[in-house]
Enzyme design. Structure first.
Site, short mmCIF file in Angstrom:
data_model
loop_
_atom_site.label_atom_id
_atom_site.label_comp_id
_atom_site.label_asym_id
_atom_site.label_seq_id
_atom_site.Cartn_x
_atom_site.Cartn_y
_atom_site.Cartn_z
CG ASP A 93 40.98 56.52 9.33
OD1 ASP A 93 40.10 55.89 8.71
OD2 ASP A 93 41.06 56.50 10.57
CG ASP A 128 35.92 51.64 9.64
OD1 ASP A 128 36.38 52.62 9.00
OD2 ASP A 128 36.30 51.35 10.78
CB ALA A 196 35.87 50.37 17.46
CB CYS A 279 65.08 58.73 27.07
SG CYS A 279 65.03 58.74 25.27
CB CYS A 281 66.17 59.96 22.10
SG CYS A 281 65.35 61.45 22.73
CB CYS A 284 66.63 62.53 26.53
SG CYS A 284 64.84 62.35 26.30
N1 GUN Z 1 40.91 55.17 13.99
C1 GUN Z 1 40.83 54.63 15.23
N2 GUN Z 1 39.88 53.67 15.26
C2 GUN Z 1 39.36 53.59 14.02
C3 GUN Z 1 38.35 52.77 13.42
O1 GUN Z 1 37.73 51.91 14.06
N3 GUN Z 1 38.10 52.98 12.09
C4 GUN Z 1 38.77 53.91 11.35
N4 GUN Z 1 38.50 54.04 10.05
N5 GUN Z 1 39.72 54.69 11.90
C5 GUN Z 1 40.01 54.53 13.21
ZN ZN Z 2 64.40 60.85 24.74
#
Ligand code: GUN
Ligand code: ZN
Length: 495
Positions: A93, A128, A196, A279, A281, A284
């Site tokens: 990101d 963004d 978002a 669970c 796993c 657990c």
């Molecule tokens: N991580 C969670 N939401 C967003 C987003 O709208 N844009 C970016 N780049 N990372 C995110």
């Molecule tokens: Zn578990």
């Protein structure tokens, strides 16, 4: 980069796909979950994510590496794969998250894309603008325009074999989301996150999430691989997958573990509330609830994070199996019972039945009628549309029972709630081989009545009789006047 995503199987708008990530030299099967790695916290080592949990990709934040003198130099020198010790695909990101949280960041899209390329990211993200829900239309439009300028920068960036994402913004305005999706898909960019939605998820506004994603998907079309940014709770993976989301990312597994929160597909529990762990796993099974509580803080956090990941990946596998067998909507139906807000999300999904129907395969496993909501599934909408195209004899009797009351009807069709009228030559085809309860509920009868109305409206010259044992009078009253109502028992007109 061109063609990187291939679809293998579909159910509703959900699909199994193969996303080729050339720079990593891997192809990952979607839907999948990208665990979030924060280099400053080592909850679960990336190598362990791959070996123990089968993670094919992870996501980390390039902006964190960029902003840390230490990590920046190491990432540039060693590359992310060696630095993190992860063999799969690494998605990064850009710092947009920090932008949303703190209002400002000090890099441009160009700089951060270059940095992502230089540290060996396999899938990079431009800066963004994550416009929050419910802002003014003016703000949503202005910020979307800025996001799209940055996508244009990203589109002409020399990325080599690195994939680049095109986030879709537009706040809670469906038309903006749809237009943003259309324009994103027309770039040369590769992966399409819906952005978002975190504020919506945090407030359990699943119906709004569904509307936002459905709008973005209308613009993006079925060929685009879609990432639901910031969706990390396994309770909602099936719902999002049914809309056609292919990638999820989870920071939740680690963040929740920090305060003793235990993820399940039915919601989050606090470890203190649990006497029994639902669970199987390894964590657990080995520790049990009391054993987990007794662990020292750091080991408990790691153990809970591991459990949280196990349930998350198990849900992803369950979703893939459901898509293969054609039962994804039944899984969504089950998950919808976990929380009233999830039910809202499921109902919002069914509001988009026509949209789902476009990608839903014409034939799959048996349709199970498991709730009143089943009557609004895309298969029912499709059958209703099919009634448009059926040729209808001059006179027919629609029956729920075995026989027409008189023989002055040319043909007998069965009425199968929730689908409606079914000619006998279709009755052995999907979805009419449905398993339905023997006591159809009101929504199923209403959907069947709607089917009858549509049939009659489209074939005005046909004489139609209907046997209607057990149908409520007010539902019968919704039928067109030219349907002759003939009660199954006394064989007389009852309207
Ligand atoms: N991580 C969670 N939401 C967003 C987003 O709208 N844009 C970016 N780049 N990372 C995110
Ligand atoms: Zn578990």
């Amino acid at each position: 980069m061109g063609q990187v995503f291939e679809l293998q199987a579909a159910d509703a708008a959900g699909r199994i796909g193969e996303l080729t990530v050339p720079r990593a030299g891997v192809t990952i099967e979607t839907p999948t979950l990208l665990p979030v790695i924060n280099p400053h916290l080592d909850t679960i080592a990336p190598r362990r994510l791959a070996d123990e949990f089968g993670a094919e990709a992870l996501i980390t934040n390039a902006y964190i590496f960029h902003g840390s003198e230490d990590y920046r130099e190491r990432a540039l020198a060693e590359g992310l794969h060696d630095l993190l010790d992860f063999p799969g695909a690494i998605v990064t990101d850009s710092g947009s998250f920090q932008l949303a949280e703190y209002g400002e960041i000090d890099v441009t899209t160009e700089e951060i894309l270059q940095f992502q390329r230089d540290i060996g990211s396999d899938v990079a993200t431009p800066v963004d603008i994550p416009t929050p829900p419910d802002v003014s239309r003016e703000r949503a439009e202005a910020e979307l325009a800025t996001t799209e300028e940055r996508l244009a920068v990203a589109d002409s960036f020399e990325a080599g074999d690195m994939l680049v994402t095109a986030p879709v913004q537009g706040s809670t305005y469906p038309d903006l989301r749809e237009a943003a999706g259309t324009r994103a898909a027309s770039t040369g960019l590769d992966v399409f996150p819906v952005g978002a939605v975190v504020p919506l998820l945090n407030e359990y506004r699943y119906a709004d999430v569904v509307d936002v994603v459905a709008a973005a998907k209308r613009g993006l079309g079925p060929a685009a691989p879609v990432h639901l940014f910031g969706a990390g709770h396994p309770m909602m993976f099936a719902l999002a997958a049914a809309l056609g989301c292919d990638l999820f990312d989870s920071a939740a597994y680690a963040i929740y573990a920090r305060d003793d929160r235990y993820l399940t597909v039915r919601g989050t529990r606090h470890l203190d509330e649990l006497d029994h762990l639902p669970c199987s796993c390894p964590i657990c099974v080995d520790h049990g609830a009391a054993g987990l509580r007794d662990l020292p803080d750091d080991r408990r956090e790691t153990a809970l994070a591991a459990h949280n990941l196990h349930v998350s990946f198990a849900e992803i596998r369950r979703i893939k199996a459901a898509i293969r067998e054609g039962s994804l909507l039944e899984l969504v139906d089950e998950r919808a019972r976990s929380h009233p807000a999830m039910l809202d999300g499921y109902r919002a999904l069914l509001d988009h039945a026509d949209q789902l129907e476009r990608d839903d395969p014409a034939s799959k496993g048996t349709f199970f009628y498991t709730s009143a909501e089943s009557a609004r599934r895309p298969e029912v909408a499709r059958h209703h549309d099919r009634l448009d195209r059926l040729s209808v004899p001059d006179s027919l009797f629609l029956t729920e029972g075995p026989d027409p009351p008189t023989d002055d009807y040319e043909e007998t069709w069965r009425v199968v709630p929730p689908f409606g009228p079914v000619p006998s030559d279709l009755s052995r085809t999907y979805p009419l081989t449905a398993e339905v309860p023997t006591r159809p509920d009101r929504p199923a009868i209403e959907a069947a009545a709607d089917g009858v109305s549509r049939l009659v409206a489209r074939h005005p010259d046909a004489r139609v009789g209907l046997g209607h044992r057990g149908w409520p009078a007010d539902v019968l009253a919704t039928l067109p006047d030219d349907v002759e109502l003939i009660d199954g028992d006394d064989r007389g007109r009852t309207r």
